[in-house]
Design an enzyme around this catalytic site. Structure first.
Site, PDB file in Angstrom:
ATOM      1  N   SER A 159       0.827  -1.212   0.000  1.00 19.20           N
ATOM      2  CA  SER A 159       0.000   0.000   0.000  1.00 19.20           C
ATOM      3  C   SER A 159       0.863   1.264   0.000  1.00 19.20           C
ATOM      4  CB  SER A 159      -0.922  -0.020   1.219  1.00 19.20           C
ATOM      5  OG  SER A 159      -0.147  -0.176   2.388  1.00 19.20           O
ATOM      6  N   ASN A 162      -0.456   7.526   1.221  1.00 18.30           N
ATOM      7  CA  ASN A 162      -1.455   8.589   1.365  1.00 18.30           C
ATOM      8  C   ASN A 162      -2.792   8.150   1.964  1.00 18.30           C
ATOM      9  OD1 ASN A 162      -2.097   7.197  -0.987  1.00 18.30           O
ATOM     10  ND2 ASN A 162      -2.939   9.005  -1.988  1.00 18.30           N
ATOM     11  N   LYS A 185       2.587  -5.418   3.274  1.00 18.69           N
ATOM     12  CA  LYS A 185       3.786  -4.567   3.327  1.00 18.69           C
ATOM     13  C   LYS A 185       3.314  -3.124   3.132  1.00 18.69           C
ATOM     14  CE  LYS A 185       7.436  -2.313   1.779  1.00 18.69           C
ATOM     15  NZ  LYS A 185       7.045  -1.011   2.302  1.00 18.69           N
ATOM     16  N   ASP A 223      11.468  -6.241  -4.091  1.00 18.48           N
ATOM     17  CA  ASP A 223      11.690  -7.186  -5.192  1.00 18.48           C
ATOM     18  C   ASP A 223      11.648  -8.621  -4.677  1.00 18.48           C
ATOM     19  OD1 ASP A 223      12.010  -5.001  -6.748  1.00 18.48           O
ATOM     20  OD2 ASP A 223      14.162  -5.241  -7.108  1.00 18.48           O
ATOM     21  N   GLU A 258      -2.870  -0.351  -8.972  1.00 16.94           N
ATOM     22  CA  GLU A 258      -3.553   0.949  -8.990  1.00 16.94           C
ATOM     23  C   GLU A 258      -2.465   1.999  -8.845  1.00 16.94           C
ATOM     24  OE1 GLU A 258      -6.499   1.338  -9.891  1.00 16.94           O
ATOM     25  OE2 GLU A 258      -7.550  -0.523  -9.405  1.00 16.94           O
ATOM     26  N   CYS A 292      -4.300  10.093  -5.619  1.00 14.30           N
ATOM     27  CA  CYS A 292      -4.115   9.627  -6.995  1.00 14.30           C
ATOM     28  C   CYS A 292      -5.168  10.248  -7.898  1.00 14.30           C
ATOM     29  CB  CYS A 292      -4.190   8.106  -7.054  1.00 14.30           C
ATOM     30  SG  CYS A 292      -5.734   7.436  -6.448  1.00 14.30           S
ATOM     31  N   THR A 293      -6.363  10.450  -7.328  1.00 18.86           N
ATOM     32  CA  THR A 293      -7.493  10.956  -8.111  1.00 18.86           C
ATOM     33  C   THR A 293      -7.610  12.474  -8.067  1.00 18.86           C
ATOM     34  OG1 THR A 293      -8.762  10.489  -6.141  1.00 18.86           O
ATOM     35  CG2 THR A 293      -8.982   8.912  -7.937  1.00 18.86           C
TER      36      THR A 293
HETATM   37  P1  NAP Z   1       5.456   4.382  -4.066  1.00 16.09           P
HETATM   38  O1  NAP Z   1       6.684   5.135  -3.745  1.00 16.09           O
HETATM   39  O2  NAP Z   1       5.346   3.756  -5.398  1.00 16.09           O
HETATM   40  O3  NAP Z   1       5.269   3.307  -2.899  1.00 16.09           O
HETATM   41  C1  NAP Z   1       4.154   2.455  -2.867  1.00 16.09           C
HETATM   42  C2  NAP Z   1       4.511   1.186  -2.131  1.00 16.09           C
HETATM   43  O4  NAP Z   1       5.458   0.441  -2.888  1.00 16.09           O
HETATM   44  C3  NAP Z   1       5.165   1.417  -0.770  1.00 16.09           C
HETATM   45  O5  NAP Z   1       4.711   0.435   0.128  1.00 16.09           O
HETATM   46  C4  NAP Z   1       6.637   1.209  -1.076  1.00 16.09           C
HETATM   47  O6  NAP Z   1       7.399   0.858   0.052  1.00 16.09           O
HETATM   48  C5  NAP Z   1       6.524   0.054  -2.046  1.00 16.09           C
HETATM   49  N1  NAP Z   1       7.708  -0.201  -2.859  1.00 16.09           N
HETATM   50  C6  NAP Z   1       8.730   0.617  -3.181  1.00 16.09           C
HETATM   51  N2  NAP Z   1       9.623  -0.024  -3.973  1.00 16.09           N
HETATM   52  C7  NAP Z   1       9.158  -1.271  -4.158  1.00 16.09           C
HETATM   53  C8  NAP Z   1       9.628  -2.411  -4.876  1.00 16.09           C
HETATM   54  N3  NAP Z   1      10.763  -2.425  -5.561  1.00 16.09           N
HETATM   55  N4  NAP Z   1       8.871  -3.544  -4.841  1.00 16.09           N
HETATM   56  C9  NAP Z   1       7.721  -3.590  -4.144  1.00 16.09           C
HETATM   57  N5  NAP Z   1       7.233  -2.538  -3.446  1.00 16.09           N
HETATM   58  C10 NAP Z   1       7.941  -1.400  -3.460  1.00 16.09           C
HETATM   59  O7  NAP Z   1       4.166   5.331  -3.921  1.00 16.09           O
HETATM   60  P2  NAP Z   1       3.786   6.345  -2.745  1.00 16.09           P
HETATM   61  O8  NAP Z   1       4.737   7.505  -2.800  1.00 16.09           O
HETATM   62  O9  NAP Z   1       3.614   5.622  -1.469  1.00 16.09           O
HETATM   63  O10 NAP Z   1       2.331   6.832  -3.203  1.00 16.09           O
HETATM   64  C11 NAP Z   1       2.150   7.859  -4.129  1.00 16.09           C
HETATM   65  C12 NAP Z   1       1.854   7.331  -5.510  1.00 16.09           C
HETATM   66  O11 NAP Z   1       0.851   6.330  -5.423  1.00 16.09           O
HETATM   67  C13 NAP Z   1       1.289   8.377  -6.438  1.00 16.09           C
HETATM   68  O12 NAP Z   1       1.819   8.203  -7.718  1.00 16.09           O
HETATM   69  C14 NAP Z   1      -0.202   8.090  -6.439  1.00 16.09           C
HETATM   70  O13 NAP Z   1      -0.878   8.552  -7.575  1.00 16.09           O
HETATM   71  C15 NAP Z   1      -0.205   6.606  -6.327  1.00 16.09           C
HETATM   72  N6  NAP Z   1      -1.475   6.125  -5.772  1.00 16.09           N
HETATM   73  C16 NAP Z   1      -2.350   5.516  -6.613  1.00 16.09           C
HETATM   74  C17 NAP Z   1      -3.586   5.106  -6.145  1.00 16.09           C
HETATM   75  C18 NAP Z   1      -4.591   4.434  -7.041  1.00 16.09           C
HETATM   76  O14 NAP Z   1      -5.485   3.805  -6.511  1.00 16.09           O
HETATM   77  N7  NAP Z   1      -4.497   4.543  -8.348  1.00 16.09           N
HETATM   78  C19 NAP Z   1      -3.910   5.298  -4.805  1.00 16.09           C
HETATM   79  C20 NAP Z   1      -2.976   5.931  -3.968  1.00 16.09           C
HETATM   80  C21 NAP Z   1      -1.754   6.346  -4.461  1.00 16.09           C
HETATM   81  P3  NAP Z   1       8.330   1.970   0.781  1.00 16.09           P
HETATM   82  O15 NAP Z   1       7.422   3.014   1.286  1.00 16.09           O
HETATM   83  O16 NAP Z   1       8.994   1.200   1.830  1.00 16.09           O
HETATM   84  O17 NAP Z   1       9.254   2.498  -0.289  1.00 16.09           O
HETATM   85  O1  G3H Z   2      -4.949   8.322  -3.680  1.00 15.86           O
HETATM   86  C1  G3H Z   2      -5.700   7.533  -4.246  1.00 15.86           C
HETATM   87  C2  G3H Z   2      -6.977   7.148  -3.658  1.00 15.86           C
HETATM   88  O2  G3H Z   2      -7.451   5.966  -4.233  1.00 15.86           O
HETATM   89  C3  G3H Z   2      -7.943   8.293  -3.831  1.00 15.86           C
HETATM   90  O3  G3H Z   2      -9.092   8.067  -3.101  1.00 15.86           O
HETATM   91  O4  G3H Z   2     -10.511   9.665  -4.386  1.00 15.86           O
HETATM   92  O5  G3H Z   2     -11.267   8.777  -2.198  1.00 15.86           O
HETATM   93  O6  G3H Z   2      -9.390  10.413  -2.317  1.00 15.86           O
HETATM   94  P1  G3H Z   2     -10.117   9.300  -2.999  1.00 15.86           P
END
Ligand code: NAP
Ligand code: G3H
Length: 483
Positions: A159, A162, A185, A223, A258, A292-293
């Protein structure tokens, strides 16, 4: 579950029903984005401990898949109740850990309890299918296929920071109710909130080994987990770069991703501008745009652009800026690097001739809400996801141009269209390459039983209560040949 080192708590990880300290002896310090000090530390677990967790998960899942749905439901209902009992404690931690406004953190916990309850009820009401052979040419009536759903085994739930509770539970609840075990994780920044959520689950007496919380930097153990042959399904929410890496590493396991977005809001000249403005302000700026949205670009018709930008400016300047403890809309970003990235996008746009309407002010990782007009397609701000409180205005002269610019993005999460012409709205919606289109509303995930998905760089597979259950189960066909 915690011990103290100096003044800040050290949180343990949880495997096979036990809270443990890692044999690595290493801890990861979690700093608050706005208190500018550590609020605790989590364990950096070893690969051997990850192996152990996955082994225990498999063992317990063998029993769990045989447990009746009604019995599984009891644990999960209790989890929802426990979360509500711990609501204030969890919200306080979440606020400190990821800088989310206290009231929003309280709402996140409540939303999570609702989501868990709805997930249970959905699972309880899902029915199996059956087919008789004779509906296919030459098929025999004596053949009866019973199609039911069976769990996949051990689900790896990863996860983002945010929504450290809600987006984690949105994976754990469907996995457990449908008979899987889980390796969870959390994002490292968010791991303490995740730990509290697992404390609530542990209080239900859920059989040992079904939920395993493992902490450690994704860049170090990510990984290893993703490539582990004991993992049967991966549900990931996070950035596109991480998701892409994960998709390349994962072998033949089902994957739901996602990822990031660059959601456009298209404002037609016939829109109710007051309504559109309200949706855009909350869509773009709540939690400093760290959704994200979030609306991440406005595509507005030329003839109304000046008036619309001026209204936006007035409303943006009313936004509260400061601390999550005062429930400010604009709060410090998750870390300094994130603020540098947002500032870089603003600077690039300004260097290339964009106009700052308001904002472009920064104090450490607090970026003031910034409106940038006359953004053009050669600027990074037109395409990259800032995950911060900056909104680019791109002026357009036709629906076709809006569709073109919307679809040129590498992302395809959601889009909004504001118009009073419902026929036009549908016609534009039909051409947009996104998972969802909102007509006269801001881009957002909920309500949580709606299917939620991104296309292109925004993801793969579908979440949303029912879809999540389906993604963590597979069809199993049993054919009875009647005499
Ligand atoms: P992130 O840096 O990609 O981290 C997400 C998760 O991946 C964390 O648990 C992170 O762990 C883990 N991770 C990092 N490197 C990894 C690897 N090599 N293998 C497996 N897992 C790994 O994202 P974030 O900064 O937490 O969140 C922001 C991003 O998420 C934005 O781009 C946002 O748009 C996107 N998001 C998308 C959605 C959706 O539903 N579409 C919802 C929420 C957020 P660590 O924290 O330990 O690095
Ligand atoms: O950050 C990504 C979430 O899936 C957005 O959820 O639209 O309810 O804020 P939300």
């Amino acid at each position: 579950m915690t011990s103290k080192n100096g003044t800040e708590p050290i949180y343990k990880f949880y495997i096979n029903g036990e809270w443990r300290e890692s044999s690595s002896g290493e801890k990861i310090v979690v700093n608050s984005p706005y208190l500018n000090k550590p609020i605790g530390s989590v364990q950096a677990i070893t690969q051997t401990e990850a192996d152990e967790a996955i082994r225990f998960a498999h063992k317990s899942q063998q029993e769990w898949k045989r447990v009746s749905l009604q019995e599984r439901a009891k644990y999960l209902y209790k989890w929802a109740d426990e979360l509500i009992l711990m609501q204030e404690e969890i919200a306080e931690i979440m606020m400190k850990e990821v800088g989310k406004g206290y009231k929003d953190a309280i709402k996140e916990v409540a939303r999570t309890a609702d989501l868990i309850r709805y997930t249970i009820e959905e699972a309880l009401h899902m029915t199996n299918d059956s087919l008789t052979g004779d509906s296919f040419p030459g098929g025999a009536k004596s053949k009866l296929a019973i199609v039911n759903r069976v769990p996949l085994g051990v689900v790896l739930a990863i996860s983002p920071f945010n929504y450290p509770v809600n987006l984690a539970a949105a994976k754990i609840a469907p996995a457990l109710i449908s008979g899987n075990a889980v390796i969870f994780k959390p994002a490292t920044q968010g791991a303490i909130s995740g730990t509290k959520m697992i404390e609530a689950l542990a209080k239900t007496g859920l059989p040992a080994g079904l939920i395993n919380l493992i902490t450690g930097r994704g860049s170090v153990i990510g990984d290893y987990l993703v490539e582990h042959n004991g993992i049967n399904m991966i549900s990931f929410t996070g950035g596109t770069k991480t998701g892409l890496r994960l998709a390349k590493k994962a072998s033949m396991v089902p994957l739901v991703l996602e990822l990031g977005g660059k959601d456009p809001a298209i404002i037609r000249s016939d829109a109710n501008l007051e309504e559109a403005m309200k949706h855009i302000i909350s869509g773009a700026f709540s939690y400093s745009g760290q959704r994200c949205t979030a609306i991440k670009r406005v595509l507005v018709m030329d003839d109304i652009a000046d008036a619309f930008v001026s209204r936006l400016k007035t409303e943006i300047e009313k936004l509260s800026v400061g601390s999550p403890e005062q429930d400010s809309v604009i709060v410090p970003l998750i870390d300094e690097d994130s603020a540098d990235f947002v500032q870089g996008l603003i600077d690039d746009a300004v260097d290339q001739g964009a106009t700052i309407i308001t904002g472009n002010k920064r104090e450490h990782n607090l970026i003031y809400p910034t409106l940038v007009d006359h953004v053009t397609e050669d600027m990074k701000l037109a395409w990259e996801e800032p995950f911060g409180p900056v909104l680019p205005i791109i002026r357009i002269s036709s629906d076709d141009e809006a569709i073109h610019i919307a679809n040129e993005s590498e992302f395809g999460l959601q889009a909004s269209i504001f118009t009073n012409d419902i026929n036009k709205a549908f016609s534009i919606a039909n051409h947009l390459e996104t998972g969802s289109v909102q007509i006269n509303g801001r881009t957002e995930r909920g309500p949580d039983h709606f299917p939620f998905l991104g296309v292109k760089g925004s993801g793969m597979g579908v979440q949303g209560v029912r879809k999540s259950i389906e993604s963590m189960t597979r069809e199993k066909v049993t054919v009875v040949n009647l005499y």
